[in-house]
Motif scaffolding. Structure first.
Motif, PDB file in Angstrom:
ATOM      1  N   GLY A   1      -6.172   9.044   3.392  1.00 19.01           N
ATOM      2  CA  GLY A   1      -5.668  10.094   2.516  1.00 19.01           C
ATOM      3  C   GLY A   1      -6.657  11.199   2.217  1.00 19.01           C
ATOM      4  N   ILE A   2      -7.827  11.183   2.882  1.00 18.52           N
ATOM      5  CA  ILE A   2      -8.876  12.174   2.616  1.00 18.52           C
ATOM      6  C   ILE A   2      -8.655  13.431   3.462  1.00 18.52           C
ATOM      7  CG2 ILE A   2     -11.332  12.678   3.031  1.00 18.52           C
ATOM      8  CD1 ILE A   2     -10.928  11.218   0.497  1.00 18.52           C
ATOM      9  N   GLY A   3      -8.794  14.596   2.810  1.00 16.85           N
ATOM     10  CA  GLY A   3      -8.721  15.866   3.526  1.00 16.85           C
ATOM     11  C   GLY A   3     -10.121  16.339   3.889  1.00 16.85           C
ATOM     12  N   GLN A   4     -10.650  17.272   3.095  1.00 21.87           N
ATOM     13  CA  GLN A   4     -11.978  17.807   3.363  1.00 21.87           C
ATOM     14  C   GLN A   4     -13.056  16.961   2.678  1.00 21.87           C
ATOM     15  OE1 GLN A   4     -12.128  21.930   2.245  1.00 21.87           O
ATOM     16  NE2 GLN A   4     -10.684  22.572   3.825  1.00 21.87           N
ATOM     17  N   ILE A   5     -14.281  17.130   3.162  1.00 21.62           N
ATOM     18  CA  ILE A   5     -15.437  16.419   2.607  1.00 21.62           C
ATOM     19  C   ILE A   5     -16.567  17.429   2.424  1.00 21.62           C
ATOM     20  CG2 ILE A   5     -17.142  14.601   3.029  1.00 21.62           C
ATOM     21  CD1 ILE A   5     -15.118  13.220   4.818  1.00 21.62           C
ATOM     22  N   ASP A   6     -17.252  17.372   1.262  1.00 22.85           N
ATOM     23  CA  ASP A   6     -18.417  18.251   1.113  1.00 22.85           C
ATOM     24  C   ASP A   6     -19.686  17.410   0.948  1.00 22.85           C
ATOM     25  OD1 ASP A   6     -18.545  17.406  -1.526  1.00 22.85           O
ATOM     26  OD2 ASP A   6     -18.178  19.387  -2.402  1.00 22.85           O
ATOM     27  N   GLU A   7     -20.824  18.065   0.975  1.00 27.11           N
ATOM     28  CA  GLU A   7     -22.110  17.372   1.000  1.00 27.11           C
ATOM     29  C   GLU A   7     -22.337  16.543  -0.256  1.00 27.11           C
ATOM     30  OE1 GLU A   7     -26.833  18.358   1.939  1.00 27.11           O
ATOM     31  OE2 GLU A   7     -25.379  19.985   1.671  1.00 27.11           O
TER      32      GLU A   7
ATOM     33  N   ILE B   1       0.837  -1.205   0.000  1.00 25.02           N
ATOM     34  CA  ILE B   1       0.000   0.000   0.000  1.00 25.02           C
ATOM     35  C   ILE B   1       0.870   1.253   0.000  1.00 25.02           C
ATOM     36  CG2 ILE B   1      -1.679   1.326   1.347  1.00 25.02           C
ATOM     37  CD1 ILE B   1      -2.693  -1.470   2.349  1.00 25.02           C
ATOM     38  N   GLU B   2       1.930   1.257   0.828  1.00 24.02           N
ATOM     39  CA  GLU B   2       2.822   2.414   0.895  1.00 24.02           C
ATOM     40  C   GLU B   2       3.518   2.654  -0.442  1.00 24.02           C
ATOM     41  OE1 GLU B   2       5.543   2.074   4.090  1.00 24.02           O
ATOM     42  OE2 GLU B   2       3.999   2.123   5.631  1.00 24.02           O
TER      43      GLU B   2
ATOM     44  N   THR C   1     -12.340   2.459   6.840  1.00 21.72           N
ATOM     45  CA  THR C   1     -11.253   2.531   7.803  1.00 21.72           C
ATOM     46  C   THR C   1     -10.541   3.869   7.641  1.00 21.72           C
ATOM     47  OG1 THR C   1      -9.296   1.381   8.667  1.00 21.72           O
ATOM     48  CG2 THR C   1      -9.526   1.472   6.284  1.00 21.72           C
ATOM     49  N   GLY C   2      -9.814   4.284   8.681  1.00 21.64           N
ATOM     50  CA  GLY C   2      -9.085   5.549   8.634  1.00 21.64           C
ATOM     51  C   GLY C   2      -9.962   6.777   8.777  1.00 21.64           C
ATOM     52  N   VAL C   3     -11.176   6.615   9.323  1.00 22.11           N
ATOM     53  CA  VAL C   3     -12.096   7.753   9.488  1.00 22.11           C
ATOM     54  C   VAL C   3     -11.709   8.519  10.745  1.00 22.11           C
ATOM     55  CG1 VAL C   3     -14.484   8.460   9.792  1.00 22.11           C
ATOM     56  CG2 VAL C   3     -13.949   6.518   8.313  1.00 22.11           C
TER      57      VAL C   3
ATOM     58  N   PRO D   1      -8.114   2.927  -1.462  1.00 22.59           N
ATOM     59  CA  PRO D   1      -7.724   4.111  -0.694  1.00 22.59           C
ATOM     60  C   PRO D   1      -8.088   5.379  -1.456  1.00 22.59           C
ATOM     61  CG  PRO D   1      -5.791   3.095  -1.683  1.00 22.59           C
ATOM     62  CD  PRO D   1      -6.962   2.260  -2.085  1.00 22.59           C
ATOM     63  N   LEU D   2      -8.737   6.316  -0.795  1.00 24.28           N
ATOM     64  CA  LEU D   2      -9.111   7.579  -1.417  1.00 24.28           C
ATOM     65  C   LEU D   2      -8.096   8.650  -1.036  1.00 24.28           C
ATOM     66  CD1 LEU D   2     -12.972   7.522  -0.729  1.00 24.28           C
ATOM     67  CD2 LEU D   2     -11.773   6.827  -2.810  1.00 24.28           C
ATOM     68  N   PHE D   3      -7.767   9.529  -1.982  1.00 24.50           N
ATOM     69  CA  PHE D   3      -6.774  10.563  -1.757  1.00 24.50           C
ATOM     70  C   PHE D   3      -7.346  11.931  -2.122  1.00 24.50           C
ATOM     71  CE2 PHE D   3      -4.469   6.669  -2.766  1.00 24.50           C
ATOM     72  CZ  PHE D   3      -3.572   6.588  -1.713  1.00 24.50           C
ATOM     73  N   GLY D   4      -6.908  12.943  -1.395  1.00 24.04           N
ATOM     74  CA  GLY D   4      -7.340  14.311  -1.673  1.00 24.04           C
ATOM     75  C   GLY D   4      -8.649  14.637  -0.963  1.00 24.04           C
ATOM     76  N   ASP D   5      -9.355  15.627  -1.471  1.00 26.70           N
ATOM     77  CA  ASP D   5     -10.639  16.026  -0.890  1.00 26.70           C
ATOM     78  C   ASP D   5     -11.767  15.198  -1.490  1.00 26.70           C
ATOM     79  OD1 ASP D   5      -9.392  17.997   0.629  1.00 26.70           O
ATOM     80  OD2 ASP D   5      -9.569  19.482  -0.975  1.00 26.70           O
TER      81      ASP D   5
END
Length: 250
Positions: free
Chosen positions: A185-191, A104-105, A214-216, A150-154
């Motif tokens: 890897g998630i930063g911000q979240i919008d609606e 993963i890394e 996971t990782g929440v 794995p999700l990355f960014g916003d």
């Protein structure tokens, strides 16, 4: 302090501040000369280590730790206190977890390099941004029937929409019954991003797939609650724990 030197396992003696007072030769060979126990504990496991090992009683727990042979491995940690000193034994769990974590890394590192390389080419900026979004949801096989996304960014609607068709096609073409969606890897979240994710999970579940998050982080949880995330998923806080759970119960 020399009584544990020749112990056949990685053993530490530490004080109430988690300073290392002595360690076995096995511990030194595996972790190096350690001054403080948290030096070899992964950042995501450090709060757990403080709480569990600080209870001053006989404790058995699991921690993600760093050693000379692997940047990240899951260890069973046994701790027993005698007055103001703790005897700590660290035993590595399944090496499969270490191998998967390293995979993963490596994927994340390649993604970062690709991201940087594309963004430096200004004349291809729009194409680069689209490619980065598409790479934000890679499809990583952990076993024949389990994958990690794995999700990355916003977490915006565009991220989900640009990956949805590809992910659904891969699920349809392969025998997959468990999907782990990793938020590390998630930063911000919008609606609208939450609504798009909820729809994607619903489509996965129509295909008979069990979804795990996971990782929440607490911030993620606040946004998901604020935007009324109601998908029927199982949440597990640590990626190493969920992989360990599946591979030890398989």
């Amino acid at each position: 302090m020399s009584t544990i030197k020749y112990a056949p396992l990685p053993v530490f003696i530490m004080d109430e501040e988690m300073n290392i007072l002595a360690q076995s030769d096995e511990a030194a060979a595996l972790f190096g000369e350690v001054q403080h126990f948290l030096e070899i504990v992964d950042e995501d496991s450090q709060n757990k280590a403080r709480k569990r090992l600080g209870q001053k009683k006989k404790i058995k727990t699991e921690l993600v730790m760093h050693s000379r042979k692997a940047k990240m491995s899951l260890y069973t940690v046994n701790c027993k206190w005698e007055q103001d000193k703790a005897h700590v034994i660290c035993v590595e769990e399944d090496s499969q977890i270490r191998i998967l974590s390293e995979k993963i890394e490596q994927h994340t590192a390649r993604l970062s390099e690709t991201d940087l390389e594309l963004l430096l080419q200004k004349e291809r900026l729009e194409k680069a941004m689209n490619r980065v979004i598409e790479l934000s949801g890679p499809f990583i096989h952990l076993s024949n029937n389990m994958v990690l996304i794995p999700l990355f960014g916003d977490l915006f609607e565009e991220v989900i929409m640009k990956n949805e068709h590809r992910l659904l096609r891969q699920i349809d073409e392969e025998t997959v019954d468990r999907v782990i969606i990793d938020f590390n890897g998630i930063g911000q979240i919008d609606e609208r991003g939450v609504a798009a994710l909820e729809h994607l999970i619903w489509e996965f579940q129509l295909m008979g797939v069990q979804i795990y998050l996971t990782g929440v982080t607490p911030d993620h949880s606040q946004w998901l609650h604020q935007y009324h995330f109601q998908a029927n998923v199982k949440s597990i806080s640590n990626l190493g724990q969920v992989i360990h759970q599946f591979f030890t119960t398989a």
